[in-house]
Scaffold this active site. Structure first.
Site, PDB file in Angstrom:
ATOM      1  CD  GLU A  26      -3.116  -0.818   2.191  1.00 38.50           C
ATOM      2  OE1 GLU A  26      -3.162   0.228   2.863  1.00 38.50           O
ATOM      3  OE2 GLU A  26      -3.956  -1.726   2.310  1.00 38.50           O
ATOM      4  CG  HIS A  80      -4.759   4.413   2.123  1.00 39.68           C
ATOM      5  ND1 HIS A  80      -5.828   5.159   2.575  1.00 39.68           N
ATOM      6  CD2 HIS A  80      -5.149   3.118   2.224  1.00 39.68           C
ATOM      7  CE1 HIS A  80      -6.813   4.352   2.945  1.00 39.68           C
ATOM      8  NE2 HIS A  80      -6.435   3.100   2.732  1.00 39.68           N
ATOM      9  CG  HIS A  82      -7.656  -0.312  -0.197  1.00 37.72           C
ATOM     10  ND1 HIS A  82      -8.983  -0.170   0.138  1.00 37.72           N
ATOM     11  CD2 HIS A  82      -6.959   0.115   0.876  1.00 37.72           C
ATOM     12  CE1 HIS A  82      -9.077   0.321   1.364  1.00 37.72           C
ATOM     13  NE2 HIS A  82      -7.861   0.519   1.838  1.00 37.72           N
ATOM     14  CG  ASP A  93      -8.541   2.078   5.355  1.00 38.10           C
ATOM     15  OD1 ASP A  93      -7.343   1.887   5.665  1.00 38.10           O
ATOM     16  OD2 ASP A  93      -8.997   1.806   4.223  1.00 38.10           O
TER      17      ASP A  93
END
Length: 128
Positions: A26, A80, A82, A93
């Site tokens: 990630e 961010h 996935h 999260d």
């Protein structure tokens, strides 16, 4: 309150380039600007399980925030990726959300932004 994230297409592409380089890990970083995203700030992911989690390296995060402040830019969002899942907040999260800015998630099905922990989606408006 209607909140919209205004993102120039080139900066969205710059963010995707950063995150593509991190695969299979990630990736994480910041979007900063005034009224719209003006800067993409990639940060090192130091999460102990970077294939399924992210944690911005604290000193790099602090340095980035101080630099943005000096330049008169505000933190507009935290992004961010996935790499193997949807652009939707995971339970982690939601649980670990601390900032009162949108969290932008790049997933296998696109990109979406959310205010966390409440989970309200924030519209992304792409600029030329």
């Amino acid at each position: 309150m209607s909140q919209v994230l205004y993102v120039p297409r080139r900066l969205l592409a710059e963010t995707r380039t950063h995150l593509d380089k991190e695969v299979p890990r990630e990736g994480v970083g910041l979007w900063a600007g005034r009224r719209e995203v003006e800067r993409v700030v990639p940060l090192p992911n130091v999460h102990p399980e970077p294939l399924t989690g992210y944690l911005a390296e604290p000193l790099a995060l602090l340095r980035a925030l101080k630099e943005l402040e000096r330049e008169g830019l505000a933190l507009l969002a935290i992004y961010h990726s996935h790499p193997t899942g949807p652009a939707f907040p995971s339970p982690t999260d939601i649980r670990e959300a601390r900032w009162r800015v949108p969290y932008v998630i790049f997933g296998t099905d696109g990109v979406r932004a959310f205010l966390l922990p409440e989970g309200r989606e924030v519209p992304l408006s792409l600029l030329p």
